[in-house]
Write a protein that holds these residues in place. Sequence first.
Motif, PDB file in Angstrom:
ATOM      1  N   THR A  89      -3.912   2.337  16.280  1.00 28.21           N
ATOM      2  CA  THR A  89      -3.750   1.018  15.676  1.00 28.21           C
ATOM      3  C   THR A  89      -4.307   1.105  14.258  1.00 28.21           C
ATOM      4  O   THR A  89      -4.738   2.174  13.815  1.00 28.21           O
ATOM      5  N   GLY A  90      -4.328  -0.011  13.539  1.00 29.17           N
ATOM      6  CA  GLY A  90      -4.860   0.061  12.189  1.00 29.17           C
ATOM      7  C   GLY A  90      -4.799  -1.250  11.451  1.00 29.17           C
ATOM      8  O   GLY A  90      -4.445  -2.294  12.010  1.00 29.17           O
ATOM      9  N   ALA A  91      -5.158  -1.171  10.172  1.00 29.03           N
ATOM     10  CA  ALA A  91      -5.137  -2.331   9.286  1.00 29.03           C
ATOM     11  C   ALA A  91      -4.647  -1.883   7.922  1.00 29.03           C
ATOM     12  O   ALA A  91      -4.759  -0.708   7.563  1.00 29.03           O
ATOM     13  N   TYR A  92      -4.101  -2.824   7.126  1.00 26.65           N
ATOM     14  CA  TYR A  92      -3.555  -2.457   5.821  1.00 26.65           C
ATOM     15  C   TYR A  92      -3.597  -3.635   4.860  1.00 26.65           C
ATOM     16  O   TYR A  92      -3.731  -4.801   5.263  1.00 26.65           O
ATOM     17  N   THR A  93      -3.490  -3.307   3.573  1.00 23.62           N
ATOM     18  CA  THR A  93      -3.335  -4.292   2.506  1.00 23.62           C
ATOM     19  C   THR A  93      -2.174  -3.848   1.625  1.00 23.62           C
ATOM     20  O   THR A  93      -1.802  -2.670   1.613  1.00 23.62           O
ATOM     21  N   VAL A  94      -1.594  -4.770   0.863  1.00 26.18           N
ATOM     22  CA  VAL A  94      -0.511  -4.460  -0.074  1.00 26.18           C
ATOM     23  C   VAL A  94      -0.719  -5.276  -1.345  1.00 26.18           C
ATOM     24  O   VAL A  94      -0.915  -6.492  -1.284  1.00 26.18           O
ATOM     25  N   SER A  95      -0.655  -4.603  -2.511  1.00 27.19           N
ATOM     26  CA  SER A  95      -0.799  -5.291  -3.794  1.00 27.19           C
ATOM     27  C   SER A  95       0.567  -5.732  -4.307  1.00 27.19           C
ATOM     28  O   SER A  95       1.608  -5.263  -3.830  1.00 27.19           O
ATOM     29  N   PRO A  96       0.615  -6.606  -5.320  1.00 27.74           N
ATOM     30  CA  PRO A  96       1.908  -7.015  -5.887  1.00 27.74           C
ATOM     31  C   PRO A  96       2.713  -5.846  -6.450  1.00 27.74           C
ATOM     32  O   PRO A  96       3.942  -5.913  -6.519  1.00 27.74           O
ATOM     33  N   GLN A  97       2.044  -4.773  -6.869  1.00 25.39           N
ATOM     34  CA  GLN A  97       2.736  -3.599  -7.402  1.00 25.39           C
ATOM     35  C   GLN A  97       3.265  -2.680  -6.304  1.00 25.39           C
ATOM     36  O   GLN A  97       3.911  -1.669  -6.592  1.00 25.39           O
ATOM     37  N   GLY A  98       2.981  -3.008  -5.041  1.00 19.66           N
ATOM     38  CA  GLY A  98       3.455  -2.200  -3.930  1.00 19.66           C
ATOM     39  C   GLY A  98       2.494  -1.124  -3.488  1.00 19.66           C
ATOM     40  O   GLY A  98       2.833  -0.308  -2.628  1.00 19.66           O
ATOM     41  N   ARG A  99       1.293  -1.087  -4.057  1.00 21.78           N
ATOM     42  CA  ARG A  99       0.284  -0.114  -3.623  1.00 21.78           C
ATOM     43  C   ARG A  99      -0.444  -0.663  -2.404  1.00 21.78           C
ATOM     44  O   ARG A  99      -1.015  -1.754  -2.444  1.00 21.78           O
ATOM     45  N   THR A 126      -3.134   0.107   1.039  1.00 21.48           N
ATOM     46  CA  THR A 126      -4.183   0.932   1.631  1.00 21.48           C
ATOM     47  C   THR A 126      -4.219   0.652   3.119  1.00 21.48           C
ATOM     48  O   THR A 126      -3.849  -0.438   3.574  1.00 21.48           O
ATOM     49  N   GLY A 127      -4.659   1.641   3.891  1.00 22.27           N
ATOM     50  CA  GLY A 127      -4.687   1.439   5.329  1.00 22.27           C
ATOM     51  C   GLY A 127      -5.636   2.381   6.028  1.00 22.27           C
ATOM     52  O   GLY A 127      -6.094   3.377   5.460  1.00 22.27           O
ATOM     53  N   THR A 128      -5.930   2.050   7.273  1.00 22.00           N
ATOM     54  CA  THR A 128      -6.730   2.887   8.162  1.00 22.00           C
ATOM     55  C   THR A 128      -5.995   3.006   9.486  1.00 22.00           C
ATOM     56  O   THR A 128      -5.547   1.995  10.042  1.00 22.00           O
ATOM     57  N   LEU A 129      -5.839   4.234   9.975  1.00 21.24           N
ATOM     58  CA  LEU A 129      -5.228   4.489  11.277  1.00 21.24           C
ATOM     59  C   LEU A 129      -6.321   4.962  12.223  1.00 21.24           C
ATOM     60  O   LEU A 129      -6.986   5.966  11.961  1.00 21.24           O
ATOM     61  N   THR A 130      -6.501   4.250  13.326  1.00 18.73           N
ATOM     62  CA  THR A 130      -7.605   4.524  14.237  1.00 18.73           C
ATOM     63  C   THR A 130      -7.081   4.831  15.629  1.00 18.73           C
ATOM     64  O   THR A 130      -6.273   4.079  16.188  1.00 18.73           O
ATOM     65  N   SER A 131      -7.545   5.963  16.179  1.00 16.97           N
ATOM     66  CA  SER A 131      -7.238   6.346  17.556  1.00 16.97           C
ATOM     67  C   SER A 131      -8.556   6.646  18.263  1.00 16.97           C
ATOM     68  O   SER A 131      -9.613   6.673  17.626  1.00 16.97           O
TER      69      SER A 131
END
Length: 528
Positions: A363-373, A375-380
């Motif tokens: 599972t994980g979490a993410y963010t997205v900026s207006p420029q399309g960049r 970030t995320g974390t994938l956790t198992s």
Amino acid sequence: MNDSLCRPASLFGEISLMRRNSTSAPMSVLNHNFVARASRVLQRLGFLSCLLTVALISLLALVMISCGDGTGASAGTPGLTFSNASLKGQYAFSFVGTDTGGPAMLAGTFLSDGNGNINSGVEDSNAISGILTNEVFNGTYSIGPDGRGSATITNSRGLSHLQFVIISVNRALIIQFDTFASGTGSINQQAPTDFNVSAISGAYVINFYGFSAVGSSYVATGILTADGRGALLGVIDENDGDFKPNLPLAGTYTLAPNGRGTAILATSSATSHFSFYVISRSVLTFVELDSLPFVSGVARAQQGAPFAISSFSGDYAFGAGGQTVSGPFASAGRLTADGRGTILAGVRDDNDTVNVTRNLAFTGAYTVSPQGRGTGTLTSPTTSYTLLFYMISQTEAVLMSSDPALVSIGEMSGQQSAPFGDSSVHGRFGVMDSILTGGLEQDVVSQITIDGAGTGHGLQDLNAGLLPTPPTVVTATFSISANGRVMATMSGARGQSDFALYLASSSRAYLVGLNPGVAERGLVEKQY
């Protein structure tokens, strides 16, 4: 198809011949300091491990270069037949491989006449033995009804040979097929109407891979904005074991009438020189012309900005490759993004030659900026990865590890046609993969017909550690889950091998090998 041959051949022909007969190259193009530095670096990092890292990563770029996913109505039809006439016009190519001297990267352009002849070839190459620009080549090719073909390329240093499989009249997958060089690449039909500076305009997502200024494995992604008048601005994230985020980038570019361009890109710490070739105003392929860093890559026009967290929503398949502390790394998987910052129902298969992890849930979490960049974390239960991604559109993105212990880059594509089953995949397909086994790189290109009931058959060409083998019958069995994960067993020139594939659609898939001690990464594309 001849085009695809030409490209790989020229690419590899240039590289391999340059390495084999490096004394024939003008001294002005040989950087002896680079040879000495690279030798020390490769000894320190593990020569073959680094080479395969580049080979694994480069396959991902081939997917990104693709101008189509094979979803046309004619795809896989019983009457689909290829010939020398299947490829006619101007094509660009990119290629990454190795020869007896070390790694090499190439990009270029050529004309195919549809009658088995390759003309007006020009390429740029970067290898341990030196940097060559505007090298001229020509050649011949032959294409069979199934789309498998062979080519012989001629330049000032002699002959080289290629094997390939046509995906369509616009695209082919190729491998070098010599005792002195091997590698993988693709050719793609160009749009000459876009061969002008003003056509190269707007934001592009870049994907670079290779070796850093100190010789370590290197990956980078970011946004590069062209003004249509020769100026570039952007931001780039780099990882060579030392993650460097949000580096400002500026530069210039020029473009010649044959679709070959030059670019200078500078950050606060380095200035890099490139040639690039225009496939279309939306897709550019790059090769660096500096001794170190030593990289190549792709730029794809961005669509859909400004972005938001809701832009990343739905089901996605992905593939990635790179380097860990254990050795070469290959991965493929799928995930669901909820459009609100949470990753659900993720599953992936990883192979770093030491550990093979199958069907790992995350599972994980993410963010997205207006420029399309993003970030995320994938956790198992056993691992946690940090990553970043740049959205090309709402259905495509480049993803890169931001973990210093994992130098990896890949691509993510929105899944189409789910839920899947064995009947989802049928017709004729091209398959290309790169492998490290027993300390040697192996490159494979195959044409396989799949029956829609979980079985397939075809022919395979293998260059096994600089030992080209005759065409070999390949058979395969598949089991396709509803989420697009495919368990496959293939028997061919390398014996029996197990794979996991993740479907982006019924026409395209990311492949990762599941055999211990063997890092393997590949792609599957439907012929049409």
